[in-house]
Structures are given as structure tokens and as C-alpha cells.
Write an enzyme that holds these catalytic residues in place. Structure first.
Site, PDB file in Angstrom:
ATOM      1  N   LYS A 199       6.270  -4.338  -3.970  1.00  0.00           N
ATOM      2  CA  LYS A 199       7.657  -4.477  -3.812  1.00  0.00           C
ATOM      3  C   LYS A 199       8.130  -4.328  -2.509  1.00  0.00           C
ATOM      4  O   LYS A 199       9.294  -4.694  -2.485  1.00  0.00           O
ATOM      5  CB  LYS A 199       7.972  -3.270  -4.580  1.00  0.00           C
ATOM      6  CG  LYS A 199       9.382  -3.447  -4.415  1.00  0.00           C
ATOM      7  CD  LYS A 199      10.265  -2.196  -6.055  1.00  0.00           C
ATOM      8  CE  LYS A 199      11.810  -2.762  -5.941  1.00  0.00           C
ATOM      9  NZ  LYS A 199      12.569  -3.780  -6.218  1.00  0.00           N
ATOM     10  N   GLU A 223      17.615 -17.588  -7.757  1.00  0.00           N
ATOM     11  CA  GLU A 223      17.284 -16.266  -8.248  1.00  0.00           C
ATOM     12  C   GLU A 223      17.080 -15.869  -9.659  1.00  0.00           C
ATOM     13  O   GLU A 223      15.577 -15.393 -10.152  1.00  0.00           O
ATOM     14  CB  GLU A 223      18.229 -15.065  -8.152  1.00  0.00           C
ATOM     15  CG  GLU A 223      17.701 -13.767  -8.230  1.00  0.00           C
ATOM     16  CD  GLU A 223      16.596 -12.738  -7.961  1.00  0.00           C
ATOM     17  OE1 GLU A 223      16.588 -13.773  -6.793  1.00  0.00           O
ATOM     18  OE2 GLU A 223      16.347 -11.789  -7.857  1.00  0.00           O
ATOM     19  N   LYS A 270      12.648 -14.624 -11.078  1.00  0.00           N
ATOM     20  CA  LYS A 270      12.738 -13.656 -12.166  1.00  0.00           C
ATOM     21  C   LYS A 270      11.220 -13.999 -12.745  1.00  0.00           C
ATOM     22  O   LYS A 270      10.598 -13.089 -12.813  1.00  0.00           O
ATOM     23  CB  LYS A 270      13.416 -13.233 -12.536  1.00  0.00           C
ATOM     24  CG  LYS A 270      14.231 -11.851 -11.986  1.00  0.00           C
ATOM     25  CD  LYS A 270      14.540 -11.258 -11.223  1.00  0.00           C
ATOM     26  CE  LYS A 270      13.435 -10.518 -10.245  1.00  0.00           C
ATOM     27  NZ  LYS A 270      14.363 -10.907  -8.616  1.00  0.00           N
ATOM     28  N   ARG A 318       4.208  -0.277  -4.777  1.00  0.00           N
ATOM     29  CA  ARG A 318       3.487  -0.478  -3.078  1.00  0.00           C
ATOM     30  C   ARG A 318       2.475  -1.454  -3.239  1.00  0.00           C
ATOM     31  O   ARG A 318       1.830  -2.089  -2.395  1.00  0.00           O
ATOM     32  CB  ARG A 318       3.566   0.487  -2.400  1.00  0.00           C
ATOM     33  CG  ARG A 318       4.712   0.748  -1.935  1.00  0.00           C
ATOM     34  CD  ARG A 318       5.393   2.257  -1.247  1.00  0.00           C
ATOM     35  NE  ARG A 318       4.832   1.987  -0.033  1.00  0.00           N
ATOM     36  CZ  ARG A 318       5.664   1.789   0.834  1.00  0.00           C
ATOM     37  NH1 ARG A 318       6.519   1.478   0.438  1.00  0.00           N
ATOM     38  NH2 ARG A 318       5.626   1.044   2.402  1.00  0.00           N
ATOM     39  N   GLU A 322       8.019 -14.501 -11.071  1.00  0.00           N
ATOM     40  CA  GLU A 322       7.249 -12.811 -11.274  1.00  0.00           C
ATOM     41  C   GLU A 322       7.243 -12.219 -12.038  1.00  0.00           C
ATOM     42  O   GLU A 322       5.545 -11.816 -12.457  1.00  0.00           O
ATOM     43  CB  GLU A 322       8.631 -12.743 -10.085  1.00  0.00           C
ATOM     44  CG  GLU A 322       8.902 -12.574  -9.303  1.00  0.00           C
ATOM     45  CD  GLU A 322      10.340 -11.711  -8.333  1.00  0.00           C
ATOM     46  OE1 GLU A 322      10.665 -11.363  -8.534  1.00  0.00           O
ATOM     47  OE2 GLU A 322       9.894 -10.502  -7.414  1.00  0.00           O
ATOM     48  N   ASN A 354      -1.214   2.492   5.963  1.00  0.00           N
ATOM     49  CA  ASN A 354      -0.576   1.291   5.107  1.00  0.00           C
ATOM     50  C   ASN A 354      -0.266   0.552   6.416  1.00  0.00           C
ATOM     51  O   ASN A 354       0.496   1.216   7.437  1.00  0.00           O
ATOM     52  CB  ASN A 354       0.540   1.926   4.169  1.00  0.00           C
ATOM     53  CG  ASN A 354       1.545   0.434   4.656  1.00  0.00           C
ATOM     54  OD1 ASN A 354       0.848  -0.317   3.856  1.00  0.00           O
ATOM     55  ND2 ASN A 354       2.878   1.304   4.525  1.00  0.00           N
ATOM     56  N   GLY A 355      -0.409  -0.906   6.464  1.00  0.00           N
ATOM     57  CA  GLY A 355       0.006  -1.090   7.420  1.00  0.00           C
ATOM     58  C   GLY A 355      -1.295  -2.420   8.234  1.00  0.00           C
ATOM     59  O   GLY A 355      -1.472  -3.023   7.015  1.00  0.00           O
ATOM     60  N   TRP A 409      -2.606  -2.683  -2.213  1.00  0.00           N
ATOM     61  CA  TRP A 409      -2.002  -4.343  -1.969  1.00  0.00           C
ATOM     62  C   TRP A 409      -3.119  -4.811  -0.116  1.00  0.00           C
ATOM     63  O   TRP A 409      -2.915  -5.030   0.502  1.00  0.00           O
ATOM     64  CB  TRP A 409      -0.747  -4.218  -1.708  1.00  0.00           C
ATOM     65  CG  TRP A 409      -0.673  -5.592  -1.756  1.00  0.00           C
ATOM     66  CD1 TRP A 409       0.163  -6.305  -3.147  1.00  0.00           C
ATOM     67  CD2 TRP A 409      -0.621  -7.348  -0.581  1.00  0.00           C
ATOM     68  NE1 TRP A 409       0.488  -7.456  -2.910  1.00  0.00           N
ATOM     69  CE2 TRP A 409       0.681  -8.084  -2.139  1.00  0.00           C
ATOM     70  CE3 TRP A 409      -0.647  -7.076   0.295  1.00  0.00           C
ATOM     71  CZ2 TRP A 409       0.887  -9.037  -0.985  1.00  0.00           C
ATOM     72  CZ3 TRP A 409      -0.462  -8.427   1.006  1.00  0.00           C
ATOM     73  CH2 TRP A 409       0.367  -9.464   0.065  1.00  0.00           C
ATOM     74  N   HIS A 421      16.630 -36.318  -7.161  1.00  0.00           N
ATOM     75  CA  HIS A 421      16.549 -37.625  -6.587  1.00  0.00           C
ATOM     76  C   HIS A 421      15.075 -36.597  -6.308  1.00  0.00           C
ATOM     77  O   HIS A 421      14.992 -35.796  -5.010  1.00  0.00           O
ATOM     78  CB  HIS A 421      17.642 -36.704  -5.253  1.00  0.00           C
ATOM     79  CG  HIS A 421      18.413 -37.205  -5.159  1.00  0.00           C
ATOM     80  ND1 HIS A 421      19.132 -38.007  -5.328  1.00  0.00           N
ATOM     81  CD2 HIS A 421      19.784 -36.656  -5.181  1.00  0.00           C
ATOM     82  CE1 HIS A 421      20.088 -38.835  -4.683  1.00  0.00           C
ATOM     83  NE2 HIS A 421      21.278 -37.352  -5.050  1.00  0.00           N
ATOM     84  N   CYS A 455       0.926  -1.059   0.011  1.00  0.00           N
ATOM     85  CA  CYS A 455      -0.063  -0.571  -0.533  1.00  0.00           C
ATOM     86  C   CYS A 455       0.646   0.732   0.034  1.00  0.00           C
ATOM     87  O   CYS A 455       1.945   1.299   0.624  1.00  0.00           O
ATOM     88  CB  CYS A 455      -0.764   0.188   1.040  1.00  0.00           C
ATOM     89  SG  CYS A 455      -2.087  -1.801   1.135  1.00  0.00           S
TER      90      CYS A 455
END
Ligand code: G6P
Length: 594
Positions: free
Chosen positions: A589, A467, A471, A27, A474, A97-98, A71, A490, A2
Site C-alpha cells: 500500500k 483508474e 483497479k 505494507r 491490481e 523498513n527502508g 515487501w 491509433h 514493510c
């Protein structure tokens, strides 16, 4: 998660709120809304992106307002759940926000007292609590309301006819931008860079009353003096600068980011960290804590510490850290976070601080919550990273980790000199990859047809495989798994087929022969292989279906060049698939909730 903004001043609020909000979309972006104060509070909000909101807004004359990009945590994205939220009279509007942890209990109490709450959000209790406590002074009402609240918040409150904004923060970021006969509020600095680079950072527990020409910060009911700071980030840093997406712009900034970050460390007169001076104990081992991409940087860091410093290092996911034993004496603790606002990382740091431990943070945002919590900050110089998928901040974190490991290194002086020389060559090597992306674009086109992909690597490049997979997930929405090449057999071999490409990171190091064997095993299961190899590699070309070459570099620095190649691969794959690259679905983010 947010983004919140506020404006009060000499200009019309609405276009300023929209432009600030657009810069905060990283955000969260599943709903957006603004409220402006005219003869009454007018709210416009919906489950739409900021640019769509801008199109449907009528022009309203008002010089004060607040805005939000969401968000979702409590309640699905919808018009009713979007912020701002209002009290019963419609005179008080709040963006938040929170997370309000005790919202259910507060909500029931407010309803019993006759308040009508209409959304599923935790936030909606705030305007009603402020309404309940209002006796002619908005800041007193806000402070009284917040005494009842448990949880985290950054809020901006607007009330009809008051001519001011009241803001407060606890465990969620909030800054004030200082202008000339106008002032701004935002979750983060990039939001306001178009208007000012003069910033006041608020601390937890601060409230502030902001008018057109005054900012009064209060803490514990009394006024406190805050220093204004000039931020070095420029407007251009927060703009696309001719690139189609922030992600590709940020990938291309990496040679500069490496130069800037290394330059910062090389210029230091002191060692980058003196663990012994900090904790009073000789350094025996290292504990890294991080989330997401920063966690992958930490995994590279573990390898570097063990290889160069010859002491053990362990890496913990911050979100799991509560379940683990606290480290013993002699452990150097390093948290890694781009934003410095990730709730899981902050919680782990708080637990450690609560137990009397010293914590160092590698962080990209000056004056972030993590930086203020830490005993020492190692700043990375990546500049503002806007695209949700981390790229340049990862590379900058690697630079910090290389420097940390090199400053404690047990290797002999000539080897150390060689390593530092190679480190200085990295910007040029990365530039070579950026200048020769055509092959990667072809591989991306090929990859974009598939729905399942494995990334494999060994040793230092196992985190790079993780990573690379992250990527691709995402930004391209392709199911991708990063695997240690040796572990794939395995169990996961059962998934290999002609429909499951494998990206093999096979640049030369002591795992090279084993990687060759892994690639042969994968080919025998009919999976197409895209191999990442060093220029002049003679072994892998005939095994792999496609080959991406990276410049020659000392093996220990291969994670940097290999990651940049995989960032480009993810970017162009996402582009072929038509994905919203900078703002992938469901993500944010900076994840400021647990
Ligand atoms: C979010 C972002 C990731 C990031 C992670 C940790 O999930 O989408 O890109 O790696 O948070 O963020 P931090 O700011 O702590 O590095």
C-alpha cells in the site's frame, strides 16, 4: 513497504506483536517474523503470511519483542531474508523498513572484520554494526551504527537482558503508542489501535529508548520533549466490520467519507489554500505531483482547475519529476498522496522544497512525512484505508480537488451555487450505486472470464478509465488498459476482438456524441462492450452488450459516481476469480522505496 512493530510492557509480547503485525500487512506480506527477548533472543520467521506464522509459533514467555512483515527489495522472499535479522552473537535483533543504500560497502567491511552475514538483505548490516559499536549501552551503539548508514530507515532494536527497545527513524515512518505500563512501536497508527490511541510521532533523525513505563526521545545525542497526541481513528475504522474484505468495506464507506471531507472544508473559516499568501506570488498555474491512484486524482484535478479556474494545470508522475524543469514563479504546487509516505512523491517534494518552492499536500494520514514536509496540508477524511487498492482515499482526494477548484473558480455565483448544491448531493448518489450493485455483480461475472480488457473515456472521464483499469489489474489480475476513447484507434484497435471487452464510460457531457461514435467503432471490431451510462440513457442500450447505470449528476461530478461503479466492478470481478483482494501479489500500500 514493510511493516515493523515493537512491544514492551506488562503483558505477553507474542500475541500483541502478531495482532499488530496483522494490521500492518497492507505494507507488505511476502514474509513475516518476530523476535522476543527471554533469557536469550528467540527469532521465528519465514516467507509466510502473519496468520500462518501465528499458527507455527510456540508459546514463549516474554514481555518484550519486535515484529516485521516484509515487501522484498533485497533478496527473494525466504526464511533467511525475512526479518528480524541478528548479529553474530544472536543477542541483538533488528527489524527495518527502508533501504540502506551503502549496504554493499558496509557488508564487505563487516565481513573483512570477521562478521558472518547470511542473508541477501541490506538490513542485515544493521545488527552487525550495532554489535560492533556496543560498549555496554544499546542506544549509544545504535546511534553510532546509524552514523555509518546512508539511506532510509525505521528500525526497532531488541537486545537480550536490556529491558528496552531502541528505535530510530529517517525517511521511513515510525510512531510510538503510549499505554499504561506498556508501550508500542509501529510503522503506522492502525497497528496499535486495539491497544491505545495515544501516539507520539517521531521525526527524521529521532531515536528513542522505550521501556515498560518510559519513553525517552533523543535527537542529535540530546533528549527532546515530544507531545503525545490522541488519534481520532477508532478500532472499528481499522476492522472489517462484518464485510468480507476491507476493499468492499472501504467502497461502502464512501458516502460518509464524502460527507466528512466536505464537512471539514465547508467548516473552514479561511480559504482552503491561499497560494498568494503562501508564496507571495499571484497564482498563474498549478503543478500536481503524485503516483498511482493519487496520480489519477491529480489528472481529474487538472481538468477541474482548467475548467473552473481557467488557468493551466499540469500533472507529473512523482517518479519522473527529477527529469523535469522546476516550475517557475506563480506556480501553485500540489502533491497528492494517501499515505504521505510514498518515496517518489516525497523525493519530488524535497526537490521542490530544496529549490525554495512552497508545496501543498493533499494527504490522508495526519502527521505523515509528506504533511511534515509540506508548507500546508489539505487533510482528507477517509479514515484508515487498509486494502492495498485505493478506493475511498481516491474519492476523498477528488473532494479536496473539487473544493480547491471551486474556491478559485471563475464561474458566476449562481453557477457556483448550483455546483455546491450538486456536490452536497454526492453522498446520496453514491449510496444509490452501492444499493443497486446487482447489475455490476453480473457484469463482473461476465468480465471475469477474460484476460484482456480496455477501459475508455474522454475528457474528465479519461482519468476515470485509467483508474478503472488500474483497479482491475491490481485486484483481479486482468490485463487492463485505460485509454482515451479517441486514441484507441491509433494503434490499439489492432488488439480488439471478441476476446477483448471494452468498458466504455459514456455518461453525458460534451464528449457524449464522440463516445457514441467510439462505441460504434469498437462494436464494429467485435469487442463486447460494457457501457457505463446515466439512468434513462436511450442511445447506448442497443449498442452495448451490457449496461451499468449511474444516477444523474452534473457532468463535472461524474468521475465520483463512475469511479465508484468501476471500483465495484473490479472488486466483484476479483471475487469471481478468487483473488486475494486486500493483499494482491507483489504490491504494497505504501511504497517507501524509489
Ligand atoms: C502504491 C499503492 C497504490 C497507491 C500508490 C500511491 O503503489 O499500491 O494504491 O495509489 O502507492 O500511494 P500514495 O499513498 O502516495 O497515494
Amino acid at each position: 513497504m514493510c511493516g515493523i512493530v515493537g512491544y514492551i510492557g506488562k503483558n505477553q509480547a507474542q500475541p500483541i506483536l502478531i495482532s499488530c503485525l496483522a494490521r500492518l500487512e497492507y505494507r507488505g506480506y511476502d514474509s513475516s517474523g518476530i523476535a522476543v527477548a527471554g533469557d536469550r533472543i528467540k527469532v521465528f520467521k519465514d516467507s509466510i503470511r502473519v496468520n500462518e506464522l501465528a499458527k507455527v509459533l510456540p508459546e514463549i514467555e516474554a514481555t518484550a519483542g519486535i515484529g516485521h512483515t516484509r515487501w522484498a527489495t533485497h533478496g527473494e522472499p525466504s526464511r533467511i531474508n525475512a526479518h528480524p535479522h541478528c548479529d553474530c552473537t544472536g543477542d541483538i535483533a533488528v527489524v527495518h523498513n527502508g533501504v540502506i543504500n551503502n549496504f554493499q560497502q558496509l557488508r564487505e567491511q563487516l565481513i573483512a572484520e570477521g562478521h558472518q552475514l547470511v542473508s541477501e538483505t541490506d538490513t542485515e548490516v544493521l545488527p552487525h554494526l550495532i554489535e560492533k559499536h556496543y560498549q555496554g549501552n544499546l542506544e549509544t551503539a545504535v546511534e553510532a551504527a546509524l552514523l555509518e548508514v546512508k539511506g532510509s530507515y525505521a528500525i526497532v532494536v531488541l537486545k537480550k537482558d536490556e529491558g528496552k527497545l531502541v528505535v530510530a527513524r529517517k525517511d521511513s515512518p515510525l510512531i510510538i503508542g503510549v499505554g499504561d505500563r506498556e508501550n508500542f512501536v509501529a510503522s503506522d497508527v492502525p497497528a496499535i489501535l486495539d491497544y491505545t490511541n495515544r501516539v507520539i510521532y517521531l521525526d527524521d533523525g529521532d531515536t528513542a529508548v522505550i521501556t515498560e513505563d518510559a519513553i525517552k526521545v533523543r535527537h542529535g545525542g540530546a533528549e527532546v520533549t515530544k507531545q503525545e497526541q490522541q488519534v481520532s481513528w477508532s478500532v472499528e475504522d481499522a476492522q472489517k466490520g462484518g464485510y468480507e474484505h476491507f476493499m468492499i468495506k472501504e467502497i461502502h464507506e464512501q458516502p460518509k467519507v464524502i460527507r466528512d471531507t466536505l464537512g471539514e472544508y465547508i467548516a473552514l473559516a479561511e480559504p482552503i489554500v491561499d497560494f498568494k499568501a503562501l508564496s507571495g506570488e499571484p497564482l498563474e498555474d498549478i503543478l500536481f505531483i503524485a503516483c498511482g491512484t493519487s496520480y489519477h486524482a491529480a489528472l481529474v484535478g487538472k481538468y477541474l482547475i482548467e475548467e473552473l479556474v481557467s488557468i493551466p494545470a499540469r500533472v507529473e508522475l512523482a517518479s519522473e519529476f527529477n527529469s523535469y524543469h522546476l516550475p517557475l514563479r506563480g506556480t501553485g504546487i500540489v502533491a497528492i498522496t494517501q499515505s504521505g509516505e510514498t518515496a517518489d512523491t516525497l523525493n519530488a517534494m524535497k526537490r521542490l522544497k530544496g529549490a525554495g518552492k512552497k508545496v501543498i499536500v493533499i494527504n490522508n494520514v495526519v502527521s505523515s512525512s509528506a504533511s511534515r514536509l509540506a508548507d500546508q496540508t489539505i487533510n482528507t477524511m477517509a479514515g484508515p484505508e487498509i486494502s492495498v487498492a485505493a478506493t475511498k482515499s481516491f474519492t476523498a482526494q477528488l473532494m479536496a480537488l473539487y473544493w480547491l477548484a471551486l474556491s478559485y473558480s471563475k464561474v458566476d455565483i449562481s453557477q457556483l451555487d448550483n455546483l455546491v448544491t450538486a456536490l452536497r448531493q454526492l453522498p446520496r448518489k453514491v449510496q444509490e450505486i452501492l444499493d443497486n450493485e446487482a447489475v455490476i455483480v453480473e457484469c463482473a461475472k461476465y468480465l471475469s472470464k477474460y484476460e484482456n480488457v480496455f477501459f475508455i473515456g474522454r475528457g474528465l472521464n479519461f482519468p476515470v478509465a485509467l483508474e478503472g483499469a488500474l483497479k482491475l489489474k491490481e485486484v483481479a489480475y486482468i490485463h487492463a488498459e485505460g485509454y482515451s476513447a479517441g486514441e484507441l484507434k491509433h494503434g490499439s484497435f489492432a488488439l480488439l476482438s471478441a476476446d477483448t471487452p471494452v468498458i466504455a464510460i459514456a455518461t453525458p457531457d460534451r464528449t457524449y456524441e464522440a463516445m457514441l461514435t467510439s462505441i460504434k467503432e469498437v462494436k464494429a471490431r467485435k469487442s463486447p462492450v460494457i457501457a457505463l451510462v446515466e439512468e434513462d440513457d436511450v442511445n447506448i442500450g442497443e449498442l452495448a452488450d451490457m449496461v451499468i447505470t449511474v444516477p444523474r449528476i452534473d457532468a463535472i461530478f461524474s468521475p465520483v459516481v463512475n469511479s465508484v461503479a468501476l471500483q465495484l466492478l473490479a472488486y466483484y470481478t476479483a471475487k469471481h476469480r478468487g483473488c486475494p483482494i486486500d493483499t494482491p501479489r507483489n504490491l504494497a500500500k505504501s511504497v517507501t522505496v524509489e
